[in-house]
Design an enzyme around this catalytic site. Structure first.
Site, PDB file in Angstrom:
ATOM      1  N   THR A 328      -6.466   7.500  10.115  1.00 46.16           N
ATOM      2  CA  THR A 328      -7.613   6.819  10.709  1.00 46.16           C
ATOM      3  C   THR A 328      -7.128   5.558  11.414  1.00 46.16           C
ATOM      4  OG1 THR A 328      -9.773   5.815  10.268  1.00 46.16           O
ATOM      5  CG2 THR A 328      -8.105   5.580   8.552  1.00 46.16           C
ATOM      6  N   HIS A 380      -3.244   8.040  -7.361  1.00 48.74           N
ATOM      7  CA  HIS A 380      -2.114   7.797  -8.264  1.00 48.74           C
ATOM      8  C   HIS A 380      -1.919   8.937  -9.259  1.00 48.74           C
ATOM      9  CE1 HIS A 380       1.086   5.512  -9.755  1.00 48.74           C
ATOM     10  NE2 HIS A 380       0.522   4.322  -9.872  1.00 48.74           N
TER      11      HIS A 380
END
Length: 419
Positions: A328, A380
């Site tokens: 983006t 994560h």
């Protein structure tokens, strides 16, 4: 007399309801076969309703109403003849006198096809650079004539207005009135909100940052941009360099290209890169399939084609399905730094930002360099800190030395020495 019913088409599997976004014709208006008569909006895409035959249309549902897939929303009476508006000729034709034109129209027995539907979104819409300048100088769009493609307002158009000066008395600002306006959320906006909240609630999202010296990319663009456009028919932008750098970095850090599926981790051996695009109805993310095998020119042309489809509300569900990684670019709107949100079920997203000239220490001296902050948001649960940082450093290295993109991400000296 034959009444042909037009039903709501299916935008895709699992979608049962859509919203009538807008009608492109009026009730009772004459329409031609295959003419776009309305737009429907689902939580994934915007589609059009096309007339099945020539005739007068009857609208049965109001704009903004929610309807079922397959429901009849309008009909065409093909017994109505001769009320179509004359279409513009496909090619320039010799000028005809008004009286002759009227005589020709009277002798026609079949209705002429309606004018081809063209996009009006670009007309009067400023480019990102023009919009930024207009906002800074508080110039209303009505004061600028667009001389770009399809009437688009360019930065040059804004500069021309500034050079002449303009009347500021018509600039809109706060009036002091305590008013409020309520608008119904579109299905796309609802779905987007649900997905973004779900990402925050279901992923262990972190963001790591770095900065990229854009000097080498600037130098390449300045040297080859004219030749590139002449040969490939498109501009050489930043997005192709970053897309190429991302695909090479994903090869070295495959966990960044993986996603969770139940109790399994799926590692993709290809790069389907989603490119976030701002469309009139909201943010959409069309996908470049197998971007790892594309050249810079192929990437630029593919992004351009998808961006035009998104701008004209022609983007299809198949254009946005899949995707293993997303990029983006908030820099086109002036963003200096941000933390992009992961596009599920992907595990990471790269955020590009505005390029700003800043003083940098290079070999013990302070020099001015065009710098861009980049951000990698990642899950994560899938990606460890070492992999996320290593991936972003690899992207940085290849953008600062673009030759690495041709050498599997390695430095030319490493290749020469066989490392």
């Amino acid at each position: 007399m034959a009444i042909i019913e037009l039903k709501v088409p299916s935008p895709g599997e699992s979608i049962t309801e859509v919203t009538i976004s807008r009608w492109l014709v009026k009730d009772g208006e004459y329409v031609s076969k295959d003419q776009e008569v309305g737009e429907i909006e689902s939580d994934k895409a915007t589609l059009t309703i096309n007339a099945a035959d020539n005739g007068a249309i009857k609208l049965m549902v109001a704009e903004g109403e929610t309807v079922k897939v397959g429901q009849v929303v309008c009909s065409v009476d093909n017994s109505v003849k001769g009320t179509a508006k004359p279409a513009a000729p496909a090619a320039p034709a010799p000028e005809t006198k008004p009286a002759a034109k009227a005589a020709v129209a009277e002798t026609k027995t079949a209705p002429a096809p309606a004018p081809a539907e063209t996009s009006s979104y670009a007309k009067g819409v400023p480019s990102p650079a023009a919009r930024k300048l207009m906002e800074e100088q508080q110039i209303p769009s009505g004061k600028v004539n667009g001389n770009g493609k399809d009437g688009r307002i360019t930065k040059g158009d804004v500069l021309q207005v500034l050079s002449k000066g303009f009347d500021t008395s018509s600039i809109q600002t706060w009036s002091g009135a305590r008013e409020a306006e309520r608008k119904k959320m579109t299905p796309l906006r609802k779905k987007l909100g649900q997905r973004l909240v779900a990402v925050k609630n279901t992923t262990a999202m972190l963001t790591t940052f770095n900065e990229v010296d854009m000097s080498q990319i600037y130098a390449l663009r300045a040297k080859y941009k004219d030749r590139f456009k002449e040969q490939y028919g498109t501009n050489l932008g930043f997005m192709s360099f970053f897309t190429k750098a991302v695909t090479e970095a994903l090869y070295h850090f495959p966990a960044v290209n993986a996603m969770i599926d139940g109790d399994d981790l799926v590692y993709h051996k290809y790069c389907d890169i989603g490119i976030a695009v701002s469309a009139p109805k909201g943010l959409v993310v069309p996908v470049l399939r197998n971007a790892e095998g594309m050249s810079l020119a192929e990437i630029e042309n593919a992004i351009k084609a998808l961006a035009l489809k998104a701008r004209d509300n022609k983007i299809e569900l198949k254009d946005m399905e899949g995707g293993t990684f997303t990029i983006t670019n908030g820099g086109v709107f002036g963003s200096l730094m941000s933390t992009p949100i992961i596009n599920p079920p992907q595990s990471a997203i790269l955020g590009m930002h505005n390029v700003v000239e800043r003083p940098m220490a290079v070999n013990g001296q302070v020099v001015i360099r065009p710098m861009m902050y980049v951000a990698l948001s990642y899950d994560h649960r899938v990606i460890d800190g070492r992999e996320s940082v290593g991936f972003l450093v690899k992207v940085k290295e290849m953008c600062e030395n673009p030759v690495r993109m041709l050498l599997g991400g390695k430095d030319p000296g490493e290749v020469l020495l066989g490392f």
